[in-house]
Design a protein around this motif. Structure first.
Motif, PDB file in Angstrom:
ATOM      1  N   GLY A  68       0.823  -1.193   0.000  1.00 51.92           N
ATOM      2  CA  GLY A  68       0.000   0.000   0.000  1.00 51.92           C
ATOM      3  C   GLY A  68       0.862   1.250   0.000  1.00 51.92           C
ATOM      4  O   GLY A  68       1.932   1.279   0.608  1.00 51.92           O
ATOM      5  N   VAL A  70       0.481   5.384   0.738  1.00 47.82           N
ATOM      6  CA  VAL A  70      -0.341   6.479   1.240  1.00 47.82           C
ATOM      7  C   VAL A  70       0.245   7.792   0.734  1.00 47.82           C
ATOM      8  O   VAL A  70       1.384   8.134   1.048  1.00 47.82           O
ATOM      9  CB  VAL A  70      -0.395   6.477   2.779  1.00 47.82           C
ATOM     10  N   THR A 100      -3.508   5.194  -2.212  1.00 49.45           N
ATOM     11  CA  THR A 100      -4.563   5.920  -1.518  1.00 49.45           C
ATOM     12  C   THR A 100      -4.203   7.397  -1.444  1.00 49.45           C
ATOM     13  O   THR A 100      -3.049   7.761  -1.229  1.00 49.45           O
ATOM     14  CB  THR A 100      -4.777   5.388  -0.090  1.00 49.45           C
ATOM     15  N   ASN A 101      -5.210   8.257  -1.602  1.00 50.68           N
ATOM     16  CA  ASN A 101      -5.028   9.710  -1.548  1.00 50.68           C
ATOM     17  C   ASN A 101      -5.676  10.237  -0.271  1.00 50.68           C
ATOM     18  O   ASN A 101      -6.822   9.905   0.033  1.00 50.68           O
ATOM     19  CB  ASN A 101      -5.676  10.358  -2.773  1.00 50.68           C
ATOM     20  N   THR A 102      -4.972  11.090   0.494  1.00 49.40           N
ATOM     21  CA  THR A 102      -5.477  11.516   1.798  1.00 49.40           C
ATOM     22  C   THR A 102      -5.700  13.014   1.936  1.00 49.40           C
ATOM     23  O   THR A 102      -6.239  13.466   2.946  1.00 49.40           O
ATOM     24  CB  THR A 102      -4.494  11.099   2.909  1.00 49.40           C
ATOM     25  N   ARG A 108      -8.050  11.010   7.449  1.00 48.21           N
ATOM     26  CA  ARG A 108      -8.018  10.165   6.254  1.00 48.21           C
ATOM     27  C   ARG A 108      -6.750   9.322   6.214  1.00 48.21           C
ATOM     28  O   ARG A 108      -6.772   8.185   5.709  1.00 48.21           O
ATOM     29  CB  ARG A 108      -8.118  11.031   4.996  1.00 48.21           C
ATOM     30  N   ALA A 112      -6.716   5.423   5.920  1.00 48.14           N
ATOM     31  CA  ALA A 112      -6.002   4.789   4.809  1.00 48.14           C
ATOM     32  C   ALA A 112      -5.110   3.660   5.303  1.00 48.14           C
ATOM     33  O   ALA A 112      -5.090   2.562   4.729  1.00 48.14           O
ATOM     34  CB  ALA A 112      -5.182   5.817   4.052  1.00 48.14           C
ATOM     35  N   ASN A 115      -7.317   0.777   6.419  1.00 47.54           N
ATOM     36  CA  ASN A 115      -7.918   0.083   5.278  1.00 47.54           C
ATOM     37  C   ASN A 115      -6.903  -0.805   4.564  1.00 47.54           C
ATOM     38  O   ASN A 115      -7.229  -1.930   4.152  1.00 47.54           O
ATOM     39  CB  ASN A 115      -8.496   1.103   4.295  1.00 47.54           C
TER      40      ASN A 115
END
Length: 338
Positions: A68, A70, A100-102, A108, A112, A115
């Motif tokens: 992942g 982030v 993922t974009n926060t 967030r 992220a 998740n």
């Protein structure tokens, strides 16, 4: 028309007449399979169009071959160049990447990380300046290695890949002072972030101290990371009668430069600027922005390589990697060489 069924591992095992375990060993590259059997299994996989599911494989191997990432802003050129280095090395080692974009929102960011952990990723690369206590606690609870890329935690505990921000900002500050500026502004992100408070500010103060110039907090400006923020902070810099600035972000630097020019200041004759990220923004404007040069692709690539080692329980000799930076001489500084 009846929908074509996706081939399963059971279909492959039935076609060859072997156990599910044998097919699984072939799929996962286990050498403890006779070559003739391996060839039959691979032929059946090709004929049936079987595509092993990464999550299903992970149930047996404890790995999903997925990592992942982030990111605070997928459209930001700095982070996108880091991500390119991450993705290329991930592909080299056969890892898929979940992005993922926060928007650099701590809530967030926490979501992220949680998740990604719930998806059983094998590791996480975290980018962004915001690492508050809740985010750090969430990272600590993840049962997978986490590496910071272009980011720093206040305690310096997490594995990370960066440049030496203290040295880079010190050099930029000293350069502007050598160009006869005694009122050099420092423009950073929020001072609650470790990278600003404990690195950029420290480098700036060291540059002033080396030139026997007292630190003046009226020349310290914290702002958001976009062009409009640059325009807004430029008004304050102008009012403070600063004649030069070291800026942490290229879009912010562009806003400052355009404001100065719109208000009668010639760049670099009346006002000099050194930015820090050296993205494409630095070279598409006129004059081009002088910048601290960061090896952005390499930061991402080295962070991903470090993560592969941690995921495989290999020894990592240096958990706090600092890559060399450069200085790109362009049109917003005069005679920028030492």
């Amino acid at each position: 028309m009846q929908k074509k069924q996706t081939a399963t591992i059971y279909d492959v095992a039935s076609r060859v007449g072997v156990s599910l375990a044998t097919v699984s060993r072939v799929v996962n590259g286990n050498s403890n399979v006779r070559e003739s059997t391996k060839r039959k299994v691979l032929d059946a996989i090709e004929e049936l169009g079987y595509h092993p599911n990464a999550v299903a494989r992970g149930l047996a191997s404890k790995k999903t071959t997925t990592i992942g990432v982030v990111m605070p802003d997928v459209t930001d050129m700095y982070y996108s160049e880091l991500a390119r280095g991450i993705d290329d090395v991930a592909n080299m080692y056969h890892y898929d990447v979940l992005l993922t974009n926060t928007d650099e929102d701590p809530v967030r960011e926490t979501m992220a990380v949680n998740n990604l952990a719930s998806k059983q990723v094998d590791g996480i690369i975290f980018m962004g300046n915001e690492l508050d206590r809740e985010v750090l606690n969430t990272i600590a609870a993840v049962d997978a290695p986490v590496v910071l890329a272009g980011s720093l935690d206040e305690e310096g505990i997490l594995p990370s890949v960066n440049i030496d921000y203290v040295a880079a900002v010190k050099e930029a500050t000293e350069l502007l002072i050598r160009n006869k500026h005694d009122r050099v502004a420092l423009v950073t992100g929020p001072m609650v972030h470790a990278i600003n408070k404990h690195h950029r500010l420290v480098g700036y103060q060291a540059g002033l101290e080396a030139a026997n110039i007292a630190f003046d907090d009226s020349l310290l400006f914290a702002t958001h990371q976009d062009y409009s923020a640059g325009l807004q902070v430029a008004e304050k810099i102008f009012a403070a009668q600063a004649t030069a600035a070291v800026v942490y972000d290229d879009e912010v630097a562009l806003g400052i430069m355009n404001y100065m020019r719109d208000h009668g200041k010639s760049v670099p004759e009346d006002f000099e600027i050194i930015t820090s990220n050296d993205t494409k923004f630095a070279i598409v404007t006129r004059p081009e922005l002088s910048s601290i040069g960061q090896p952005k692709y390499d930061i991402g690539a080295v962070a991903m390589r470090m993560l592969t080692k941690l995921m495989n329980n290999e020894v990592v000799d240096d958990m706090q990697v600092q890559l060399p930076h450069t200085f790109e001489k362009r049109g917003t500084t005069i005679n920028p060489q030492p």
